[in-house]
Design a protein around this motif. Structure first.
Motif, mmCIF file in Angstrom:
data_model
loop_
_atom_site.group_PDB
_atom_site.id
_atom_site.type_symbol
_atom_site.label_atom_id
_atom_site.label_comp_id
_atom_site.label_asym_id
_atom_site.label_seq_id
_atom_site.Cartn_x
_atom_site.Cartn_y
_atom_site.Cartn_z
ATOM 1 N N ILE A 75 34.838 -29.540 37.236
ATOM 2 C CA ILE A 75 33.752 -29.874 38.153
ATOM 3 C C ILE A 75 33.725 -31.375 38.435
ATOM 4 C CG2 ILE A 75 31.246 -29.917 38.431
ATOM 5 C CD1 ILE A 75 32.423 -27.136 38.761
ATOM 6 N N ALA A 76 33.923 -32.201 37.414
ATOM 7 C CA ALA A 76 33.884 -33.656 37.606
ATOM 8 C C ALA A 76 34.947 -34.117 38.593
ATOM 9 C CB ALA A 76 34.052 -34.367 36.263
ATOM 10 N N GLU A 77 36.122 -33.490 38.567
ATOM 11 C CA GLU A 77 37.184 -33.868 39.504
ATOM 12 C C GLU A 77 36.820 -33.487 40.932
ATOM 13 O OE1 GLU A 77 41.116 -32.652 38.507
ATOM 14 O OE2 GLU A 77 40.959 -33.318 36.410
ATOM 15 N N ARG A 78 36.159 -32.363 41.108
ATOM 16 C CA ARG A 78 35.747 -31.945 42.455
ATOM 17 C C ARG A 78 34.731 -32.933 43.019
ATOM 18 N NH1 ARG A 78 34.506 -25.538 41.185
ATOM 19 N NH2 ARG A 78 35.971 -25.379 39.427
ATOM 20 N N ILE A 79 33.753 -33.314 42.195
ATOM 21 C CA ILE A 79 32.747 -34.268 42.657
ATOM 22 C C ILE A 79 33.393 -35.615 42.968
ATOM 23 C CG2 ILE A 79 30.674 -35.548 41.986
ATOM 24 C CD1 ILE A 79 29.872 -33.079 40.307
ATOM 25 N N TYR B 32 21.534 -27.063 36.035
ATOM 26 C CA TYR B 32 21.698 -27.436 37.445
ATOM 27 C C TYR B 32 21.076 -28.799 37.740
ATOM 28 C CZ TYR B 32 24.132 -23.431 39.347
ATOM 29 O OH TYR B 32 25.108 -22.518 39.655
ATOM 30 N N ALA B 33 19.980 -29.133 37.077
ATOM 31 C CA ALA B 33 19.412 -30.474 37.257
ATOM 32 C C ALA B 33 20.437 -31.534 36.859
ATOM 33 C CB ALA B 33 18.137 -30.621 36.434
ATOM 34 N N GLU B 34 21.142 -31.290 35.759
ATOM 35 C CA GLU B 34 22.190 -32.225 35.327
ATOM 36 C C GLU B 34 23.326 -32.280 36.342
ATOM 37 O OE1 GLU B 34 25.275 -32.879 31.558
ATOM 38 O OE2 GLU B 34 23.643 -31.416 31.415
ATOM 39 N N LEU B 35 23.700 -31.118 36.901
ATOM 40 C CA LEU B 35 24.758 -31.082 37.917
ATOM 41 C C LEU B 35 24.339 -31.873 39.154
ATOM 42 C CD1 LEU B 35 27.432 -29.975 39.105
ATOM 43 C CD2 LEU B 35 26.137 -27.942 39.820
ATOM 44 N N PHE B 36 23.110 -31.677 39.615
ATOM 45 C CA PHE B 36 22.643 -32.397 40.804
ATOM 46 C C PHE B 36 22.635 -33.901 40.559
ATOM 47 C CE2 PHE B 36 19.871 -28.425 41.741
ATOM 48 C CZ PHE B 36 20.964 -27.767 42.247
ATOM 49 N N GLN B 37 22.248 -34.313 39.374
ATOM 50 C CA GLN B 37 22.258 -35.734 39.036
ATOM 51 C C GLN B 37 23.681 -36.274 39.017
ATOM 52 O OE1 GLN B 37 20.165 -35.715 35.306
ATOM 53 N NE2 GLN B 37 18.229 -35.071 36.249
ATOM 54 N N GLN B 38 24.619 -35.452 38.574
ATOM 55 C CA GLN B 38 26.029 -35.852 38.550
ATOM 56 C C GLN B 38 26.540 -36.046 39.978
ATOM 57 O OE1 GLN B 38 28.470 -32.984 36.522
ATOM 58 N NE2 GLN B 38 30.329 -34.255 36.599
ATOM 59 N N VAL B 39 26.152 -35.152 40.873
ATOM 60 C CA VAL B 39 26.543 -35.291 42.283
ATOM 61 C C VAL B 39 25.952 -36.573 42.867
ATOM 62 C CG1 VAL B 39 26.318 -34.309 44.598
ATOM 63 C CG2 VAL B 39 26.838 -32.813 42.664
ATOM 64 N N ASP B 40 24.665 -36.791 42.635
ATOM 65 C CA ASP B 40 23.982 -37.953 43.198
ATOM 66 C C ASP B 40 24.626 -39.257 42.753
ATOM 67 O OD1 ASP B 40 21.669 -39.129 44.658
ATOM 68 O OD2 ASP B 40 21.147 -39.856 42.659
ATOM 69 N N ALA B 41 25.016 -39.306 41.482
ATOM 70 C CA ALA B 41 25.623 -40.525 40.946
ATOM 71 C C ALA B 41 27.086 -40.672 41.353
ATOM 72 C CB ALA B 41 25.518 -40.538 39.418
ATOM 73 N N GLY B 42 27.712 -39.572 41.774
ATOM 74 C CA GLY B 42 29.150 -39.581 41.995
ATOM 75 C C GLY B 42 29.598 -39.740 43.421
ATOM 76 N N ILE B 43 28.669 -39.768 44.396
ATOM 77 C CA ILE B 43 29.073 -39.879 45.794
ATOM 78 C C ILE B 43 28.351 -41.050 46.452
ATOM 79 C CG2 ILE B 43 29.585 -37.426 45.947
ATOM 80 C CD1 ILE B 43 27.005 -37.021 47.505
ATOM 81 N N GLY B 44 28.961 -41.567 47.513
ATOM 82 C CA GLY B 44 28.432 -42.730 48.190
ATOM 83 C C GLY B 44 27.550 -42.389 49.375
ATOM 84 N N ASP C 183 13.854 -25.641 45.262
ATOM 85 C CA ASP C 183 12.909 -26.693 44.869
ATOM 86 C C ASP C 183 13.580 -27.706 43.935
ATOM 87 O OD1 ASP C 183 10.919 -25.526 46.346
ATOM 88 O OD2 ASP C 183 9.955 -24.524 44.650
ATOM 89 N N LEU C 184 14.374 -27.201 43.012
ATOM 90 C CA LEU C 184 15.084 -28.075 42.077
ATOM 91 C C LEU C 184 16.070 -28.972 42.818
ATOM 92 C CD1 LEU C 184 15.368 -28.539 38.952
ATOM 93 C CD2 LEU C 184 17.283 -26.924 39.023
ATOM 94 N N LEU C 185 16.786 -28.391 43.779
ATOM 95 C CA LEU C 185 17.729 -29.162 44.588
ATOM 96 C C LEU C 185 17.007 -30.252 45.375
ATOM 97 C CD1 LEU C 185 20.693 -29.394 45.771
ATOM 98 C CD2 LEU C 185 19.896 -27.871 47.590
ATOM 99 N N ALA C 186 15.861 -29.898 45.966
ATOM 100 C CA ALA C 186 15.116 -30.863 46.785
ATOM 101 C C ALA C 186 14.623 -32.042 45.954
ATOM 102 C CB ALA C 186 13.939 -30.163 47.458
ATOM 103 N N PRO D 219 17.449 -34.780 47.648
ATOM 104 C CA PRO D 219 16.595 -34.543 48.823
ATOM 105 C C PRO D 219 17.318 -34.687 50.150
ATOM 106 C CG PRO D 219 16.098 -36.675 47.800
ATOM 107 C CD PRO D 219 17.006 -35.949 46.860
ATOM 108 N N TYR D 220 18.438 -35.371 50.169
ATOM 109 C CA TYR D 220 19.217 -35.561 51.395
ATOM 110 C C TYR D 220 20.185 -34.420 51.660
ATOM 111 C CZ TYR D 220 22.110 -37.329 47.579
ATOM 112 O OH TYR D 220 22.775 -37.449 46.386
ATOM 113 N N CYS D 221 20.321 -33.491 50.744
ATOM 114 C CA CYS D 221 21.268 -32.383 50.900
ATOM 115 C C CYS D 221 20.594 -31.226 51.633
ATOM 116 C CB CYS D 221 21.780 -31.928 49.542
ATOM 117 S SG CYS D 221 23.042 -30.622 49.646
ATOM 118 N N ARG D 222 20.954 -31.052 52.882
ATOM 119 C CA ARG D 222 20.380 -29.985 53.700
ATOM 120 C C ARG D 222 20.912 -28.628 53.257
ATOM 121 N NH1 ARG D 222 22.664 -27.939 58.405
ATOM 122 N NH2 ARG D 222 24.155 -29.689 58.369
#
Length: 375
Positions: free
Chosen positions: A245-249, A279-291, A360-363, A367-370
Protein backbone atom coordinates in the motif's frame (compact mmCIF):
# COMPACT_ATOMS: atom_id res chain seq x y z
CA UNK A 1 -9.84 17.12 -42.52
CA UNK A 2 -13.04 15.21 -41.71
CA UNK A 3 -14.45 14.61 -38.24
CA UNK A 4 -13.41 10.98 -38.57
CA UNK A 5 -9.81 12.06 -39.10
CA UNK A 6 -9.80 13.61 -35.63
CA UNK A 7 -10.31 10.15 -34.17
CA UNK A 8 -7.66 8.36 -36.24
CA UNK A 9 -4.42 7.61 -34.37
CA UNK A 10 -1.17 8.12 -36.26
CA UNK A 11 0.61 4.91 -37.22
CA UNK A 12 2.90 3.52 -34.53
CA UNK A 13 6.08 1.58 -35.13
CA UNK A 14 6.10 -2.04 -34.01
CA UNK A 15 8.27 -2.49 -30.95
CA UNK A 16 9.65 -5.96 -30.33
CA UNK A 17 10.44 -6.28 -26.62
CA UNK A 18 13.69 -8.01 -25.80
CA UNK A 19 13.58 -11.44 -24.16
CA UNK A 20 14.67 -11.84 -20.59
CA UNK A 21 13.58 -10.69 -17.14
CA UNK A 22 11.24 -7.74 -16.78
CA UNK A 23 9.13 -5.87 -14.19
CA UNK A 24 7.08 -8.99 -13.44
CA UNK A 25 10.00 -11.38 -13.11
CA UNK A 26 9.41 -11.82 -9.38
CA UNK A 27 5.78 -12.81 -9.98
CA UNK A 28 5.78 -14.48 -13.37
CA UNK A 29 8.42 -16.82 -14.75
CA UNK A 30 6.67 -18.14 -17.83
CA UNK A 31 7.30 -21.85 -18.29
CA UNK A 32 4.26 -22.70 -20.41
CA UNK A 33 2.24 -20.68 -22.92
CA UNK A 34 -1.16 -21.85 -24.12
CA UNK A 35 -2.06 -20.22 -27.41
CA UNK A 36 -4.83 -20.28 -29.96
CA UNK A 37 -3.80 -21.05 -33.57
CA UNK A 38 -4.44 -17.46 -34.73
CA UNK A 39 -2.08 -15.89 -32.22
CA UNK A 40 1.02 -16.11 -34.42
CA UNK A 41 -0.80 -14.26 -37.19
CA UNK A 42 -0.76 -11.10 -35.09
CA UNK A 43 2.33 -8.95 -34.56
CA UNK A 44 1.49 -8.58 -30.87
CA UNK A 45 1.33 -12.34 -30.48
CA UNK A 46 4.74 -12.76 -32.09
CA UNK A 47 6.18 -10.01 -29.87
CA UNK A 48 5.00 -11.73 -26.69
CA UNK A 49 6.25 -15.13 -27.82
CA UNK A 50 9.63 -13.56 -28.56
CA UNK A 51 9.78 -12.29 -25.01
CA UNK A 52 9.59 -15.84 -23.64
CA UNK A 53 11.59 -17.94 -26.11
CA UNK A 54 12.26 -20.79 -23.68
CA UNK A 55 8.64 -21.34 -22.62
CA UNK A 56 6.84 -24.52 -23.68
CA UNK A 57 4.14 -23.73 -26.26
CA UNK A 58 0.87 -25.65 -26.16
CA UNK A 59 -1.62 -24.94 -28.94
CA UNK A 60 -5.28 -25.08 -27.84
CA UNK A 61 -8.51 -24.62 -29.79
CA UNK A 62 -9.72 -21.80 -27.51
CA UNK A 63 -8.32 -19.68 -24.70
CA UNK A 64 -11.63 -20.30 -22.89
CA UNK A 65 -11.37 -24.08 -22.87
CA UNK A 66 -7.98 -25.48 -21.93
CA UNK A 67 -8.16 -29.14 -20.89
CA UNK A 68 -6.46 -29.84 -17.60
CA UNK A 69 -6.28 -26.15 -16.69
CA UNK A 70 -9.77 -24.69 -16.40
CA UNK A 71 -12.41 -26.63 -14.52
CA UNK A 72 -9.89 -28.97 -12.89
CA UNK A 73 -10.57 -28.96 -9.14
CA UNK A 74 -7.13 -30.41 -8.49
CA UNK A 75 -5.57 -27.13 -9.60
CA UNK A 76 -6.76 -25.23 -6.54
CA UNK A 77 -3.79 -26.32 -4.45
CA UNK A 78 -1.52 -25.01 -7.23
CA UNK A 79 -3.33 -21.65 -7.47
CA UNK A 80 -0.29 -19.38 -7.17
CA UNK A 81 2.12 -21.76 -8.91
CA UNK A 82 -0.10 -21.71 -12.01
CA UNK A 83 -0.37 -17.92 -11.83
CA UNK A 84 3.40 -17.64 -11.60
CA UNK A 85 4.31 -19.97 -14.46
CA UNK A 86 1.48 -19.95 -17.02
CA UNK A 87 0.51 -17.49 -19.73
CA UNK A 88 -2.45 -17.78 -22.10
CA UNK A 89 -2.58 -15.98 -25.46
CA UNK A 90 -5.85 -15.57 -27.28
CA UNK A 91 -7.67 -13.63 -29.96
CA UNK A 92 -10.58 -11.54 -28.67
CA UNK A 93 -13.68 -12.56 -30.59
CA UNK A 94 -16.46 -10.45 -29.04
CA UNK A 95 -15.79 -6.71 -29.20
CA UNK A 96 -18.79 -5.47 -27.24
CA UNK A 97 -19.17 -2.39 -25.03
CA UNK A 98 -21.12 -2.61 -21.78
CA UNK A 99 -22.81 0.50 -20.41
CA UNK A 100 -21.71 1.34 -16.88
CA UNK A 101 -22.54 4.24 -14.60
CA UNK A 102 -20.02 3.81 -11.81
CA UNK A 103 -16.32 3.51 -12.59
CA UNK A 104 -16.86 4.39 -16.24
CA UNK A 105 -19.48 5.15 -18.86
CA UNK A 106 -18.57 1.97 -20.74
CA UNK A 107 -16.59 -1.19 -20.15
CA UNK A 108 -14.41 -1.63 -23.23
CA UNK A 109 -13.50 -4.97 -24.81
CA UNK A 110 -10.73 -6.33 -22.61
CA UNK A 111 -7.17 -6.76 -23.82
CA UNK A 112 -6.54 -9.27 -21.02
CA UNK A 113 -8.30 -11.20 -18.30
CA UNK A 114 -7.00 -12.79 -15.17
CA UNK A 115 -3.93 -11.51 -13.43
CA UNK A 116 -0.49 -12.43 -12.17
CA UNK A 117 -1.64 -11.22 -8.77
CA UNK A 118 -4.02 -13.24 -6.58
CA UNK A 119 -6.36 -11.04 -4.56
CA UNK A 120 -8.59 -13.34 -2.53
CA UNK A 121 -11.80 -11.46 -3.38
CA UNK A 122 -11.24 -11.18 -7.16
CA UNK A 123 -14.37 -11.96 -9.20
CA UNK A 124 -12.55 -13.02 -12.40
CA UNK A 125 -11.78 -16.58 -11.17
CA UNK A 126 -15.51 -17.22 -10.88
CA UNK A 127 -15.56 -17.51 -14.65
CA UNK A 128 -12.32 -19.44 -15.08
CA UNK A 129 -12.82 -22.51 -12.93
CA UNK A 130 -10.04 -23.66 -10.68
CA UNK A 131 -7.14 -21.74 -12.23
CA UNK A 132 -6.80 -18.08 -13.09
CA UNK A 133 -3.59 -17.32 -15.02
CA UNK A 134 -3.42 -14.15 -17.06
CA UNK A 135 -4.78 -14.30 -20.62
CA UNK A 136 -3.52 -11.64 -23.06
CA UNK A 137 -5.41 -10.88 -26.27
CA UNK A 138 -3.16 -10.18 -29.22
CA UNK A 139 -5.56 -8.52 -31.70
CA UNK A 140 -4.99 -5.08 -30.21
CA UNK A 141 -5.50 -3.46 -33.62
CA UNK A 142 -9.12 -4.65 -33.81
CA UNK A 143 -9.80 -3.72 -30.18
CA UNK A 144 -8.36 -0.22 -30.72
CA UNK A 145 -10.37 0.25 -33.89
CA UNK A 146 -13.56 -0.80 -32.10
CA UNK A 147 -12.84 1.78 -29.37
CA UNK A 148 -12.17 4.50 -31.91
CA UNK A 149 -15.42 3.79 -33.77
CA UNK A 150 -17.47 3.59 -30.60
CA UNK A 151 -16.18 6.94 -29.33
CA UNK A 152 -16.78 8.55 -32.72
CA UNK A 153 -20.34 7.28 -32.77
CA UNK A 154 -21.02 8.66 -29.29
CA UNK A 155 -20.03 12.18 -30.25
CA UNK A 156 -19.52 14.88 -27.62
CA UNK A 157 -20.56 14.26 -24.02
CA UNK A 158 -23.20 16.94 -23.64
CA UNK A 159 -24.15 16.44 -19.99
CA UNK A 160 -21.66 15.91 -17.16
CA UNK A 161 -22.18 12.95 -14.86
CA UNK A 162 -20.52 11.41 -11.82
CA UNK A 163 -18.07 9.51 -14.06
CA UNK A 164 -16.60 12.58 -15.77
CA UNK A 165 -17.83 16.08 -16.67
CA UNK A 166 -16.52 16.15 -20.25
CA UNK A 167 -15.35 12.79 -21.60
CA UNK A 168 -16.90 9.41 -22.18
CA UNK A 169 -14.84 7.17 -19.90
CA UNK A 170 -13.93 3.63 -20.95
CA UNK A 171 -12.75 1.08 -18.38
CA UNK A 172 -9.90 -0.78 -20.09
CA UNK A 173 -8.96 -2.99 -17.15
CA UNK A 174 -12.21 -4.42 -15.85
CA UNK A 175 -10.99 -8.04 -16.00
CA UNK A 176 -7.27 -7.55 -15.35
CA UNK A 177 -4.71 -5.14 -13.91
CA UNK A 178 -3.32 -2.89 -16.63
CA UNK A 179 -0.14 -2.05 -14.70
CA UNK A 180 0.76 -5.73 -14.75
CA UNK A 181 -0.50 -6.20 -18.32
CA UNK A 182 1.82 -3.41 -19.47
CA UNK A 183 4.80 -5.51 -18.40
CA UNK A 184 3.69 -8.34 -20.69
CA UNK A 185 2.91 -6.44 -23.89
CA UNK A 186 2.42 -2.99 -25.38
CA UNK A 187 -1.38 -3.32 -25.35
CA UNK A 188 -1.81 -0.82 -22.52
CA UNK A 189 0.63 1.66 -24.04
CA UNK A 190 -1.28 1.47 -27.33
CA UNK A 191 -4.58 2.22 -25.57
CA UNK A 192 -3.17 5.11 -23.54
CA UNK A 193 -1.82 6.55 -26.76
CA UNK A 194 -5.13 5.99 -28.53
CA UNK A 195 -7.08 8.04 -25.98
CA UNK A 196 -4.83 11.05 -26.57
CA UNK A 197 -6.24 11.12 -30.12
CA UNK A 198 -9.91 10.86 -29.10
CA UNK A 199 -11.21 14.32 -28.17
CA UNK A 200 -14.32 13.02 -26.40
CA UNK A 201 -12.98 9.90 -24.63
CA UNK A 202 -10.80 8.92 -21.70
CA UNK A 203 -9.44 5.57 -20.51
CA UNK A 204 -9.58 4.32 -16.94
CA UNK A 205 -8.29 1.39 -14.94
CA UNK A 206 -7.83 0.35 -11.31
CA UNK A 207 -4.51 -1.07 -10.21
CA UNK A 208 -2.74 -2.63 -7.25
CA UNK A 209 0.68 -2.50 -8.85
CA UNK A 210 3.15 0.31 -9.51
CA UNK A 211 4.67 -0.05 -12.97
CA UNK A 212 6.80 3.01 -13.53
CA UNK A 213 7.14 2.28 -17.22
CA UNK A 214 3.66 3.80 -17.51
CA UNK A 215 5.20 7.15 -16.56
CA UNK A 216 6.75 7.29 -20.05
CA UNK A 217 3.44 6.89 -21.94
CA UNK A 218 2.53 10.62 -22.12
CA UNK A 219 -1.21 10.23 -21.41
CA UNK A 220 -1.94 13.97 -21.65
CA UNK A 221 -4.71 13.78 -19.07
CA UNK A 222 -6.68 11.26 -21.10
CA UNK A 223 -6.16 8.18 -18.90
CA UNK A 224 -7.38 7.87 -15.32
CA UNK A 225 -5.47 5.57 -12.97
CA UNK A 226 -7.37 4.45 -9.88
CA UNK A 227 -4.98 3.21 -7.20
CA UNK A 228 -6.75 0.60 -5.09
CA UNK A 229 -6.17 1.05 -1.36
CA UNK A 230 -7.09 -0.70 1.88
CA UNK A 231 -5.45 -0.73 5.32
CA UNK A 232 -1.97 -2.23 5.27
CA UNK A 233 -2.63 -5.19 7.57
CA UNK A 234 -5.74 -6.15 5.63
CA UNK A 235 -3.90 -5.88 2.32
CA UNK A 236 -1.21 -8.22 3.61
CA UNK A 237 -3.93 -10.84 4.08
CA UNK A 238 -6.14 -10.23 1.04
CA UNK A 239 -4.06 -8.49 -1.67
CA UNK A 240 -1.86 -11.48 -2.41
CA UNK A 241 1.14 -10.88 -4.74
CA UNK A 242 0.41 -7.14 -5.06
CA UNK A 243 2.58 -4.09 -4.38
CA UNK A 244 2.54 -2.71 -0.82
CA UNK A 245 0.00 0.00 0.00
CA UNK A 246 2.81 2.45 0.85
CA UNK A 247 4.31 2.02 -2.62
CA UNK A 248 0.97 2.73 -4.29
CA UNK A 249 0.51 5.92 -2.29
CA UNK A 250 4.11 7.00 -2.97
CA UNK A 251 3.49 6.68 -6.72
CA UNK A 252 0.47 9.01 -6.86
CA UNK A 253 2.40 12.28 -7.23
CA UNK A 254 4.62 10.79 -9.94
CA UNK A 255 1.64 9.62 -11.99
CA UNK A 256 -0.04 13.02 -11.67
CA UNK A 257 3.19 14.70 -12.78
CA UNK A 258 3.38 12.33 -15.77
CA UNK A 259 -0.02 13.49 -17.03
CA UNK A 260 -2.42 10.92 -15.58
CA UNK A 261 -5.59 11.76 -13.75
CA UNK A 262 -5.23 9.83 -10.48
CA UNK A 263 -8.15 8.74 -8.34
CA UNK A 264 -8.41 6.35 -5.40
CA UNK A 265 -10.33 3.11 -5.34
CA UNK A 266 -11.30 2.04 -1.82
CA UNK A 267 -12.24 -1.44 -2.87
CA UNK A 268 -13.29 -3.73 -1.49
CA UNK A 269 -14.14 -2.32 1.92
CA UNK A 270 -14.08 -5.40 4.16
CA UNK A 271 -15.68 -4.85 7.53
CA UNK A 272 -13.93 -6.34 10.53
CA UNK A 273 -13.32 -5.24 14.09
CA UNK A 274 -11.33 -2.02 14.24
CA UNK A 275 -11.90 -1.04 10.62
CA UNK A 276 -12.61 2.60 11.51
CA UNK A 277 -9.21 3.13 13.14
CA UNK A 278 -7.45 1.26 10.34
CA UNK A 279 -9.04 3.43 7.64
CA UNK A 280 -8.41 6.63 9.60
CA UNK A 281 -4.72 5.68 9.62
CA UNK A 282 -4.85 4.93 5.88
CA UNK A 283 -6.46 8.31 5.11
CA UNK A 284 -3.80 10.07 7.17
CA UNK A 285 -1.12 8.17 5.25
CA UNK A 286 -2.62 9.36 1.96
CA UNK A 287 -2.85 12.96 3.18
CA UNK A 288 0.78 12.98 4.27
CA UNK A 289 2.00 11.17 1.16
CA UNK A 290 0.66 13.30 -1.71
CA UNK A 291 1.21 16.88 -2.79
CA UNK A 292 -1.05 19.82 -3.59
CA UNK A 293 -1.41 19.00 -7.30
CA UNK A 294 -2.60 15.48 -6.57
CA UNK A 295 -4.97 16.68 -3.85
CA UNK A 296 -6.54 19.26 -6.15
CA UNK A 297 -7.70 16.61 -8.63
CA UNK A 298 -8.38 13.76 -6.20
CA UNK A 299 -11.60 11.77 -6.26
CA UNK A 300 -12.50 8.27 -5.18
CA UNK A 301 -14.92 5.40 -5.43
CA UNK A 302 -15.98 3.31 -2.44
CA UNK A 303 -16.99 -0.29 -3.06
CA UNK A 304 -18.00 -2.58 -0.23
CA UNK A 305 -17.23 -6.28 -0.50
CA UNK A 306 -19.20 -8.54 -2.81
CA UNK A 307 -18.33 -12.21 -2.46
CA UNK A 308 -19.40 -15.46 -4.07
CA UNK A 309 -20.14 -18.95 -2.72
CA UNK A 310 -18.14 -20.68 -5.44
CA UNK A 311 -15.10 -18.50 -4.87
CA UNK A 312 -15.48 -19.06 -1.14
CA UNK A 313 -15.15 -22.81 -1.69
CA UNK A 314 -12.09 -22.34 -3.91
CA UNK A 315 -10.44 -19.98 -1.41
CA UNK A 316 -10.94 -22.42 1.45
CA UNK A 317 -8.56 -24.76 -0.34
CA UNK A 318 -5.71 -22.32 -0.94
CA UNK A 319 -6.21 -19.33 1.40
CA UNK A 320 -8.63 -20.16 4.23
CA UNK A 321 -7.37 -17.34 6.47
CA UNK A 322 -8.81 -14.83 4.00
CA UNK A 323 -12.23 -16.42 4.22
CA UNK A 324 -12.36 -15.73 7.95
CA UNK A 325 -12.95 -12.05 7.09
CA UNK A 326 -14.50 -12.36 3.61
CA UNK A 327 -17.20 -14.93 4.43
CA UNK A 328 -19.40 -13.66 7.28
CA UNK A 329 -22.93 -15.08 6.81
CA UNK A 330 -24.17 -13.31 9.91
CA UNK A 331 -23.71 -9.93 8.16
CA UNK A 332 -24.26 -10.93 4.51
CA UNK A 333 -27.19 -11.65 2.20
CA UNK A 334 -27.67 -13.00 -1.32
CA UNK A 335 -27.44 -10.47 -4.13
CA UNK A 336 -28.00 -10.79 -7.89
CA UNK A 337 -25.37 -8.63 -9.61
CA UNK A 338 -25.86 -6.37 -12.63
CA UNK A 339 -24.40 -9.17 -14.74
CA UNK A 340 -26.89 -11.71 -13.39
CA UNK A 341 -24.50 -13.54 -11.06
CA UNK A 342 -25.65 -14.73 -7.64
CA UNK A 343 -23.30 -13.29 -5.03
CA UNK A 344 -23.37 -12.20 -1.39
CA UNK A 345 -23.02 -8.71 0.02
CA UNK A 346 -23.44 -7.02 3.38
CA UNK A 347 -27.06 -6.97 4.53
CA UNK A 348 -29.33 -4.06 3.60
CA UNK A 349 -29.40 -1.56 6.43
CA UNK A 350 -26.19 -2.89 7.94
CA UNK A 351 -24.34 -1.93 4.77
CA UNK A 352 -26.04 1.44 4.43
CA UNK A 353 -25.04 2.49 7.95
CA UNK A 354 -21.43 1.54 7.35
CA UNK A 355 -21.26 3.24 3.94
CA UNK A 356 -22.40 6.46 5.60
CA UNK A 357 -19.88 5.97 8.42
CA UNK A 358 -17.08 5.38 5.89
CA UNK A 359 -17.94 8.56 3.97
CA UNK A 360 -18.04 10.62 7.17
CA UNK A 361 -14.64 9.25 8.19
CA UNK A 362 -13.22 10.07 4.76
CA UNK A 363 -14.61 13.61 4.89
CA UNK A 364 -12.92 14.23 8.23
CA UNK A 365 -9.48 13.11 7.08
CA UNK A 366 -9.48 13.81 3.32
CA UNK A 367 -12.02 16.64 2.89
CA UNK A 368 -10.68 17.45 -0.58
CA UNK A 369 -11.28 13.92 -1.89
CA UNK A 370 -14.53 13.95 -3.84
CA UNK A 371 -16.59 10.75 -3.69
CA UNK A 372 -17.68 9.81 -7.21
CA UNK A 373 -19.81 6.95 -5.97
CA UNK A 374 -20.19 4.62 -3.01
CA UNK A 375 -22.05 1.35 -2.74
Amino acid sequence: MTNLDLFSPPPAPVRVPPPGPGPLDRLLKVARIYLEPGVVEHARGREILARFPDAERVEVPSHQNIPGLFGNAGNVEAWNRIKGSTLVLGVKKTLSFVANDRSSDFIAPSTANGCVMACAYCYVPRNKGYANPVTVFVNIDRISEALRKHAHKRGPKLAPNSVDPRCWVYDIGCNSDCSADAALSDNVRDLVRLFTTLPNAKGSFATKRVNRELLTYEPQGKTRVRFSLMPHAQAKLLDVRTDPIAERIAAIDDFVAAGYEVHLNFSPVVLQEGWQAAYAELFQQVDAGIGAKAKAQLACEIIFLTHNAGLHEVNLRWHPKAEAVLWTPETQETKVSQGGGVNVRYRTGFKGRHVAEFKDLLARHLPYCRVRYAF
